[in-house]
Design a protein around this motif. Structure first.
Motif, short mmCIF file in Angstrom:
data_model
loop_
_atom_site.label_atom_id
_atom_site.label_comp_id
_atom_site.label_asym_id
_atom_site.label_seq_id
_atom_site.Cartn_x
_atom_site.Cartn_y
_atom_site.Cartn_z
N VAL A 1 -10.28 10.83 59.89
CA VAL A 1 -9.11 9.49 59.50
C VAL A 1 -9.56 9.23 58.06
CG1 VAL A 1 -8.27 7.17 59.80
CG2 VAL A 1 -8.29 8.90 61.80
N VAL A 2 -8.55 9.00 57.05
CA VAL A 2 -8.96 8.56 55.82
C VAL A 2 -7.85 7.50 55.36
CG1 VAL A 2 -9.08 9.16 53.44
CG2 VAL A 2 -9.15 10.99 55.18
N GLU A 3 -8.74 6.04 54.94
CA GLU A 3 -8.04 5.18 54.31
C GLU A 3 -6.86 5.41 53.49
OE1 GLU A 3 -7.34 2.06 54.75
OE2 GLU A 3 -8.56 1.11 56.04
N LYS A 4 -6.08 4.71 53.19
CA LYS A 4 -5.13 4.77 52.28
C LYS A 4 -6.03 4.26 50.98
CE LYS A 4 -4.84 0.31 51.49
NZ LYS A 4 -5.20 -0.38 50.42
N ALA A 5 -5.41 4.58 49.74
CA ALA A 5 -4.61 5.84 49.42
C ALA A 5 -5.38 6.97 49.74
CB ALA A 5 -4.26 5.89 48.14
N PHE A 6 -4.67 8.10 50.33
CA PHE A 6 -5.14 9.48 50.80
C PHE A 6 -6.18 9.84 49.87
CE2 PHE A 6 -3.86 13.83 52.38
CZ PHE A 6 -5.23 14.21 52.96
N THR A 7 -5.84 10.22 48.74
CA THR A 7 -6.74 10.72 47.66
C THR A 7 -6.44 10.11 46.14
OG1 THR A 7 -5.22 12.41 47.27
CG2 THR A 7 -6.93 12.92 48.69
N VAL A 8 -7.15 10.63 45.27
CA VAL A 8 -6.85 10.11 43.80
C VAL A 8 -5.56 10.66 43.28
CG1 VAL A 8 -7.76 10.27 41.51
CG2 VAL A 8 -9.03 9.38 43.17
N SER A 9 -5.51 12.13 43.59
CA SER A 9 -4.69 13.04 43.20
C SER A 9 -3.89 13.78 44.09
CB SER A 9 -5.10 13.97 42.03
OG SER A 9 -5.93 15.00 42.81
N LEU A 10 -2.72 14.33 43.87
CA LEU A 10 -1.88 15.19 44.69
C LEU A 10 -2.79 16.61 44.83
CD1 LEU A 10 0.60 16.23 45.95
CD2 LEU A 10 1.75 16.80 43.85
N ALA A 11 -3.33 17.13 43.83
CA ALA A 11 -4.03 18.40 43.95
C ALA A 11 -5.02 18.16 45.40
CB ALA A 11 -4.64 18.79 42.77
N GLU A 12 -5.88 16.89 45.15
CA GLU A 12 -6.82 16.66 46.45
C GLU A 12 -6.20 16.48 47.50
OE1 GLU A 12 -10.25 14.28 43.69
OE2 GLU A 12 -8.88 13.08 44.93
N ALA A 13 -5.12 15.78 47.50
CA ALA A 13 -4.33 15.72 48.77
C ALA A 13 -3.91 16.95 49.64
CB ALA A 13 -3.24 14.86 48.59
N GLN A 14 -3.47 17.93 48.71
CA GLN A 14 -3.00 19.29 49.10
C GLN A 14 -4.16 20.39 49.67
OE1 GLN A 14 -1.06 20.36 45.26
NE2 GLN A 14 0.92 19.89 46.32
N GLU A 15 -5.36 19.96 48.96
CA GLU A 15 -6.72 20.82 49.30
C GLU A 15 -6.95 20.24 50.75
OE1 GLU A 15 -10.90 21.97 47.82
OE2 GLU A 15 -9.63 21.23 46.19
N LEU A 16 -7.09 19.11 51.04
CA LEU A 16 -7.38 18.63 52.24
C LEU A 16 -6.46 19.03 53.37
CD1 LEU A 16 -8.95 14.88 51.32
CD2 LEU A 16 -10.12 17.16 51.70
N HIS A 17 -5.24 18.68 53.19
CA HIS A 17 -4.21 19.47 54.17
C HIS A 17 -4.54 20.71 54.43
CE1 HIS A 17 -0.76 19.66 55.99
NE2 HIS A 17 -0.21 20.72 55.15
N ALA A 18 -4.73 21.51 53.34
CA ALA A 18 -4.85 22.99 53.72
C ALA A 18 -6.26 23.30 54.30
CB ALA A 18 -4.77 23.70 52.35
N LEU A 19 -7.27 22.47 54.24
CA LEU A 19 -8.43 22.74 54.69
C LEU A 19 -8.63 22.45 56.34
CD1 LEU A 19 -11.44 23.61 54.63
CD2 LEU A 19 -11.81 21.13 53.80
N ALA A 20 -7.73 21.22 56.46
CA ALA A 20 -7.55 20.87 58.12
C ALA A 20 -6.85 21.88 58.93
CB ALA A 20 -6.97 19.44 57.96
N GLN A 21 -5.76 22.45 58.16
CA GLN A 21 -4.75 23.11 58.71
C GLN A 21 -5.60 24.42 59.00
OE1 GLN A 21 -2.29 21.06 59.76
NE2 GLN A 21 -0.96 22.93 59.29
N GLU A 22 -6.42 25.03 58.17
CA GLU A 22 -7.40 26.21 58.25
C GLU A 22 -8.30 26.04 59.33
OE1 GLU A 22 -10.87 28.24 55.89
OE2 GLU A 22 -9.23 27.43 54.44
N PRO B 1 -11.40 0.00 35.84
CA PRO B 1 -10.47 1.44 35.77
C PRO B 1 -11.35 2.66 36.22
CG PRO B 1 -10.78 0.07 33.93
CD PRO B 1 -11.68 -0.44 34.67
N THR B 2 -10.86 3.20 37.31
CA THR B 2 -11.39 4.41 37.81
C THR B 2 -10.26 5.38 38.26
OG1 THR B 2 -11.52 3.85 40.15
CG2 THR B 2 -13.38 3.21 38.77
N PRO B 3 -10.48 6.60 38.62
CA PRO B 3 -9.25 7.31 38.87
C PRO B 3 -8.66 6.82 40.14
CG PRO B 3 -11.25 9.02 38.43
CD PRO B 3 -11.63 7.42 38.38
N GLY B 4 -9.32 5.99 41.07
CA GLY B 4 -8.72 5.50 42.22
C GLY B 4 -7.95 3.91 42.30
N SER B 5 -8.43 3.52 41.07
CA SER B 5 -8.01 2.06 40.98
C SER B 5 -6.44 1.69 40.74
CB SER B 5 -8.93 1.38 40.05
OG SER B 5 -8.49 1.97 38.55
#
Length: 335
Positions: free
Chosen positions: A79-100, A155-159
């Protein structure tokens, strides 16, 4: 704060979960509330523990991807707190990994189980407003002072408020209306001394519907947090869920009377039904974050969809990514 307030009380209450412990990176506090659990010295020690089946990642946003990827690679649900990730690419990679890996991966969008939003969802599902034309969800308050939490103001990628509160109401909107056709966004810095975005306004374009999402810290006089305008009527609802206030005050959730809004927070429904115009206050749904954890438990034990899926997380990050591009380029971004 997230672990102590939003996660541990419900995990302790739910009969299907057993808290094994927590990796505490600085203060070692979990055993004050749960003396029987472990305080792990590192993430690796958590992942090496064969008893651990589910890991909740509730660190600052810019570490979500790194830690969650390690959790999934170790063969554990997450379970991951919001926001899911910093970027869309990171979110897509985690989604694909969980599916795999055949693992459950859920985003902690607990605000779907707020009493106010549950009431809005009921009104939408009932269709009493007719075809919806314009919807506004706002998450605003009057706290112009900077937060003492450094990770929120650095200021960080997730702020920034867009990823923080914006991810909540974006998820709420997508859960009701699905993905829009296009996004336009205006992000600003308005508080004295702030160096991260602390105001946002997003416009989501659907075929006939427009959804406006707003957040900020300078609203001394609160307006309704949810405004829905349909061809037959309107529904206005203030933000009124009490769960966070109760949890911060040290109250423990239960399964009987958790959690009822005060009557004065009831929403206003003004619409026409069977040719009769009516204006009335409507009863508010009860909020319960326990229902989210029940959904996580059910997804693992019965191999069904998570209460908020990683695909939902990808969709939210798609909107946030488009909003950042829209603000930077001052144009509508088609999806």
């Amino acid at each position: 704060m997230s672990g102590k307030i939003f996660h541990a009380p419900f995990l302790a209450l739910h009969p299907g979960f057993e808290i094994t412990g927590s990796w505490e990176r600085s203060k070692k506090l979990i055993q004050q509330d749960y003396p029987e659990v472990k305080s792990y010295p590192s993430l690796e020690s958590v992942l090496e523990d064969e008893e651990v089946e589910l890991v909740i990642v509730n660190t600052p946003i810019d570490s979500h991807f790194e830690y969650t990827k390690k959790v999934l690679l170790a063969g554990k649900h997450a379970v991951v707190e919001k926001a899911f990730t910093v970027s869309l690419a990171e979110a897509q990679e985690l989604h694909a990994l969980a599916q795999e890996k055949g693992l459950k991966l859920s985003v902690f969008q607990n605000r779907r189980w707020d009493s106010d939003f549950k009431t809005v969802k009921r009104i939408v599902d009932q269709g009493v407003l007719g075809e919806l034309v314009e919807v506004t969800f706002s998450y605003e308050q009057h706290t112009p002072e900077l937060s003492p939490k450094a990770h929120l103001e650095t200021p960080t990628p997730g702020s920034g408020l867009l990823r923080d509160r914006g991810s909540h109401i974006t998820d709420q909107a997508l859960s009701l209306f699905g993905m829009p056709n296009a996004v336009f966004a205006d992000l600003r810095i308005v508080r004295p001394g702030s160096i991260v975005n602390d105001y946002f306004e997003l416009l989501l374009f659907y075929d006939q519907l427009r959804v406006r999402l707003k957040g900020g810290f300078v609203a001394r006089e609160a307006v309704p947090a949810y405004v829905l305008q349909g061809l037959r009527g309107s529904f206005l609802k203030s933000r009124g869920d009490l769960q966070e206030d109760k949890l911060v005050a040290g109250e423990k959730p239960n399964t009987t009377d958790w959690c009822t809004e005060p009557e004065e927070k009831r929403g206003v429904l003004h619409t026409e039904v069977d040719g009769v115009v009516k204006r009335e206050l409507v009863e508010t749904e009860k909020g319960s974050y326990l229902d989210y954890f029940e959904g996580v438990y059910d997804s693992i034990v019965n191999n069904i969809a998570e209460p908020v899926t990683s695909a939902d997380g990808v969709n939210t990050m798609t909107i946030i990514d488009a909003a950042l591009r829209s603000d930077a380029e001052q144009r509508v971004i088609r999806l």
